[in-house]
Every structure is written in C-alpha cells, then in structure tokens.
Design a protein around this motif. Structure first.
Motif, PDB file in Angstrom:
ATOM      1  N   VAL A 184       0.841  -1.195   0.000  1.00  0.00           N
ATOM      2  CA  VAL A 184       0.000   0.000   0.000  1.00  0.00           C
ATOM      3  C   VAL A 184       0.877   1.246   0.000  1.00  0.00           C
ATOM      4  CG1 VAL A 184      -1.807   1.278   1.222  1.00  0.00           C
ATOM      5  CG2 VAL A 184      -1.792  -1.231   1.286  1.00  0.00           C
ATOM      6  N   SER A 185       0.454   2.271  -0.746  1.00  0.00           N
ATOM      7  CA  SER A 185       1.156   3.550  -0.724  1.00  0.00           C
ATOM      8  C   SER A 185       0.170   4.706  -0.620  1.00  0.00           C
ATOM      9  CB  SER A 185       2.019   3.728  -1.979  1.00  0.00           C
ATOM     10  OG  SER A 185       1.211   3.895  -3.136  1.00  0.00           O
ATOM     11  N   PHE A 186       0.572   5.741   0.093  1.00  0.00           N
ATOM     12  CA  PHE A 186      -0.157   6.996   0.210  1.00  0.00           C
ATOM     13  C   PHE A 186       0.786   8.087  -0.299  1.00  0.00           C
ATOM     14  CE2 PHE A 186      -1.384   4.079   3.514  1.00  0.00           C
ATOM     15  CZ  PHE A 186      -2.766   4.122   3.536  1.00  0.00           C
ATOM     16  N   ALA A 187       0.391   8.790  -1.346  1.00  0.00           N
ATOM     17  CA  ALA A 187       1.316   9.744  -1.968  1.00  0.00           C
ATOM     18  C   ALA A 187       0.639  11.081  -2.248  1.00  0.00           C
ATOM     19  CB  ALA A 187       1.873   9.164  -3.268  1.00  0.00           C
ATOM     20  N   TYR A 188       1.412  12.140  -2.095  1.00  0.00           N
ATOM     21  CA  TYR A 188       0.980  13.501  -2.445  1.00  0.00           C
ATOM     22  C   TYR A 188       1.972  14.055  -3.448  1.00  0.00           C
ATOM     23  CZ  TYR A 188       0.086  18.511  -2.126  1.00  0.00           C
ATOM     24  OH  TYR A 188      -0.182  19.816  -2.427  1.00  0.00           O
ATOM     25  N   ASP A 189       1.481  14.514  -4.600  1.00  0.00           N
ATOM     26  CA  ASP A 189       2.335  15.009  -5.669  1.00  0.00           C
ATOM     27  C   ASP A 189       1.688  16.247  -6.270  1.00  0.00           C
ATOM     28  OD1 ASP A 189       4.210  15.362  -7.638  1.00  0.00           O
ATOM     29  OD2 ASP A 189       3.830  13.465  -8.671  1.00  0.00           O
ATOM     30  N   ASN A 190       2.213  17.433  -5.933  1.00  0.00           N
ATOM     31  CA  ASN A 190       1.584  18.667  -6.388  1.00  0.00           C
ATOM     32  C   ASN A 190       2.566  19.826  -6.264  1.00  0.00           C
ATOM     33  OD1 ASN A 190      -0.483  20.207  -7.427  1.00  0.00           O
ATOM     34  ND2 ASN A 190      -1.545  20.473  -5.487  1.00  0.00           N
ATOM     35  N   ASN A 191       2.631  20.658  -7.320  1.00  0.00           N
ATOM     36  CA  ASN A 191       3.439  21.881  -7.307  1.00  0.00           C
ATOM     37  C   ASN A 191       4.899  21.625  -6.941  1.00  0.00           C
ATOM     38  OD1 ASN A 191       1.230  23.578  -7.991  1.00  0.00           O
ATOM     39  ND2 ASN A 191       0.581  23.628  -5.837  1.00  0.00           N
ATOM     40  N   GLY A 192       5.460  20.562  -7.484  1.00  0.00           N
ATOM     41  CA  GLY A 192       6.872  20.275  -7.261  1.00  0.00           C
ATOM     42  C   GLY A 192       7.183  19.575  -5.959  1.00  0.00           C
ATOM     43  N   VAL A 193       6.159  19.317  -5.136  1.00  0.00           N
ATOM     44  CA  VAL A 193       6.351  18.640  -3.855  1.00  0.00           C
ATOM     45  C   VAL A 193       5.817  17.212  -3.956  1.00  0.00           C
ATOM     46  CG1 VAL A 193       5.763  18.611  -1.399  1.00  0.00           C
ATOM     47  CG2 VAL A 193       6.165  20.797  -2.563  1.00  0.00           C
ATOM     48  N   TYR A 194       6.643  16.250  -3.575  1.00  0.00           N
ATOM     49  CA  TYR A 194       6.224  14.850  -3.555  1.00  0.00           C
ATOM     50  C   TYR A 194       6.534  14.265  -2.186  1.00  0.00           C
ATOM     51  CZ  TYR A 194       5.927   9.867  -4.548  1.00  0.00           C
ATOM     52  OH  TYR A 194       5.600   8.533  -4.506  1.00  0.00           O
ATOM     53  N   LEU A 195       5.502  13.689  -1.548  1.00  0.00           N
ATOM     54  CA  LEU A 195       5.640  13.024  -0.257  1.00  0.00           C
ATOM     55  C   LEU A 195       4.920  11.685  -0.331  1.00  0.00           C
ATOM     56  CD1 LEU A 195       4.766  16.064   2.052  1.00  0.00           C
ATOM     57  CD2 LEU A 195       7.065  15.166   1.607  1.00  0.00           C
ATOM     58  N   ALA A 196       5.518  10.641   0.237  1.00  0.00           N
ATOM     59  CA  ALA A 196       4.879   9.327   0.176  1.00  0.00           C
ATOM     60  C   ALA A 196       5.240   8.486   1.387  1.00  0.00           C
ATOM     61  CB  ALA A 196       5.286   8.594  -1.098  1.00  0.00           C
ATOM     62  N   TYR A 197       4.272   7.682   1.801  1.00  0.00           N
ATOM     63  CA  TYR A 197       4.505   6.631   2.788  1.00  0.00           C
ATOM     64  C   TYR A 197       3.971   5.335   2.188  1.00  0.00           C
ATOM     65  CZ  TYR A 197       3.591   3.423   6.608  1.00  0.00           C
ATOM     66  OH  TYR A 197       3.542   2.295   7.390  1.00  0.00           O
ATOM     67  N   ALA A 198       4.747   4.262   2.311  1.00  0.00           N
ATOM     68  CA  ALA A 198       4.332   2.973   1.751  1.00  0.00           C
ATOM     69  C   ALA A 198       4.731   1.850   2.703  1.00  0.00           C
ATOM     70  CB  ALA A 198       4.968   2.752   0.386  1.00  0.00           C
ATOM     71  N   TYR A 199       3.967   0.761   2.645  1.00  0.00           N
ATOM     72  CA  TYR A 199       4.330  -0.401   3.445  1.00  0.00           C
ATOM     73  C   TYR A 199       3.996  -1.683   2.696  1.00  0.00           C
ATOM     74  CZ  TYR A 199      -0.641  -0.878   4.810  1.00  0.00           C
ATOM     75  OH  TYR A 199      -2.009  -1.036   4.799  1.00  0.00           O
ATOM     76  N   ASP A 200       4.800  -2.703   2.973  1.00  0.00           N
ATOM     77  CA  ASP A 200       4.599  -4.067   2.467  1.00  0.00           C
ATOM     78  C   ASP A 200       4.377  -4.998   3.647  1.00  0.00           C
ATOM     79  OD1 ASP A 200       4.887  -3.431  -0.177  1.00  0.00           O
ATOM     80  OD2 ASP A 200       6.801  -4.478  -0.469  1.00  0.00           O
TER      81      ASP A 200
END
Length: 312
Positions: A184-200
């Motif tokens: 599973v991944s949760f990602a934010y990608d907007n205006n040059g900013v990318y943040l993500a948290y993921a787990y297996d």
C-alpha cells in the motif's frame, strides 16, 4: 520513423488489437553503457544493457465513461549476456474511470512505485536495489486498486496472491508455502512537492513488514530527494537504511549525486554515486557515472561507465 507513425504501422499489422477509437502506443528505451567494474579481483570492462525495453500500451473506451487499459512490456538484452533476449517486466490489463483504476497481472508494487524518481541512478550500478533495499519488487498474481487524484493525493493498494507458491531450502525441499501479501502507498504530488509513505506486508518474505518514507522537492533547476526504509523480519529483527539525492540542470547538462547507508542488503552498507547527463534531444542523452560501494566483511565495489539512452 516517428513514434506515432511507428504505432500506426504496428496497428496496421495487427488490426484485431485496435479499433478507430482505441489509443494504441508502442514505446521503448535503449540504454547501454561501456563500463569498468572493480569488484575486488581487479577491474574488468564490459557492455551493460540497463533495463532496455520494448512495450505496447493502450486504452479502449467502453460504456459509461469507463475504459479498458493494458500494458505489455519486456526487457531487451542488448549486451547479449543473457540466454533470454526478452524478459517480462510490467504486464497488466484492467479498467479505469471516475472510480479510479483496477489492474491485474505482474507489475511494480505500490511500495516500489512510491520511490518515484528519488533514485537518480535507477537501473545503473548505483540503483538503490544494490545496497539500500530488498523490497523494490515486481510481483505476479497482483491485483491493484488506485484512487483518483484528490488535489494531488492518491492511494494505491495491491493484493498479491501466493497461495500456490512454495518456498524451498538449499537442497530443493519444500519447507513452507508463501503467504498472500499486501502493498500500500499513500502519496501527495503537487506543485513540485512529492511526499509518500508505503508499506509491504509479507511481500518480500513471509511475515516481513517493510515501511518506506519518501520526499522529493523540485524548485527551478534543482531537485532534492530522500528515502528512509525500515525492514522487520519474521524473527522480529530490524534493519534500516536511507539515501538522499540531488540533481541540478544547466541547459542540456544535468549533474547528479546520491549517497546512502543501509543494513538491509548488507551490514554497514554504504553507497555513493556521481553522474553527468547531456541531453541530445527530448528523447536522447549521453551520460557518465561513477559508483562506489562498501560494506562489512571487506565488501568493496566501484564502477565507472559512459553510455547512451534513446527513448521512442
């Protein structure tokens, strides 16, 4: 022949695959480098094919605003070292619409995709798979749902069925069966900013939990990024690793640097890479890189290469 003309030519050869409404796209990448490799027994030279590939992807409009989507991609062995000229990469089929996207097949897990482009030496010797992580996986029997984007925020969840997979010991005896896994991944990608948290969960191995945090920021000609990962095995032991990268563009030139430390692949692993790309066109570049790796037990590796990449 340009990309559109090539796609139309393939459609003409395989009319059953396309209709007047279907979007059909043939694509590929040829990436090869001439390298000097020092892995502790003296330097050797060779040609490396760095995940060169051929693929076809498309979409077919259906009723109620839904469309069918597909992708069939194969790695191509340019250097001739492998017995198989073609090797399966991401292959899937599914549906996409206002509800999001559902696909099934063999493809990169949400955990792997969450790294985005923070790994500036992906597919080269400095790839984070070398010393930073064991969990950049491409899994079969993979069913994935991805939400629509909500102001740049998106969630992807994959269920990986392994009920028929068996685990073997060194002598070839079946010792266990593979658990089903989730990524599973949760990602934010907007205006040059990318943040993500993921787990297996139970993807790399039974009862293994892996967590990943990624951040990347683009402003002007500068890109900076970082990744942190923690792995917990079935015996409750934990290993972690991190890496950071920076790239700066000046006209056709891009200078790159990357550094990381990790105990996940090897104890006391440390990796450092420098690179310089020169853009010949939108679809072509030449590049050079240097990678140095060290770890416990006198593990020392260094690589220097020059190469070309063509996309079509």
């Amino acid at each position: 022949m340009n990309k559109t003309a090539l796609s139309l030519a393939i459609v003409a050869l395989f009319p059953a695959f396309a209709s007047a409404e279907e979007v059909f796209n043939f694509y590929g990448k040829a990436n090869a480098s001439f390298q000097s490799n020092d892995e502790g027994e003296g330097a050797t030279t060779d040609i490396k094919s760095n995940a060169s590939r051929l693929g076809v992807k498309g979409e077919l409009p259906l009723d109620s605003g839904i469309k069918g989507i597909y992708k069939m991609e194969y790695e191509v062995d340019i250097d001739g070292e492998s017995e198989d000229t073609f090797k399966q990469r991401n292959i899937y089929a599914g549906l996409e619409g206002g509800f999001g996207q559902v696909i099934g097949g063999k493809f990169d897990t949400p955990f792997k995709v969450a790294q985005k482009k923070v790994d500036l030496f992906n597919d080269l010797e400095g790839d984070i798979k070398s010393l930073i992580t064991k969990s950049d996986n491409r899994e079969s029997n993979n069913l994935q749902y991805t939400t629509p984007s909500f102001a740049g925020f998106k969630v992807s969840a994959a269920y990986i069925s392994n009920k028929d997979a068996e685990l073997f010991d060194d002598e070839g005896n079946v010792v266990d069966t593979r658990d089903n896994g989730t990524s599973v991944s949760f990602a934010y990608d907007n205006n040059g900013v990318y943040l993500a948290y993921a787990y297996d969960r139970s993807v790399e191995a039974n009862d293994w939990d892996v967590n990943r945090v990624v951040a990347q920021y683009n402003f002007g000609n500068l890109q900076v990024g970082g990744l942190y990962e923690e792995q917990e095995k079935a015996d409750s032991s934990k290993q972690d690793g991190w890496m950071t990268s920076v790239a700066y563009k000046i006209n056709q030139w891009t200078a790159k640097a990357q550094y990381g430390q990790s105990d996940i692949v090897k104890t006391d692993g440390e990796t450092f890479s420098l690179g310089l790309d020169y853009k010949l066109s939108k679809a072509a570049k030449v590049f050079t890189f240097y990678t140095d790796e060290t770890a416990a037990a006198d593990y020392e590796r260094s690589y220097f290469g020059v190469g070309t990449e063509f996309k079509f």
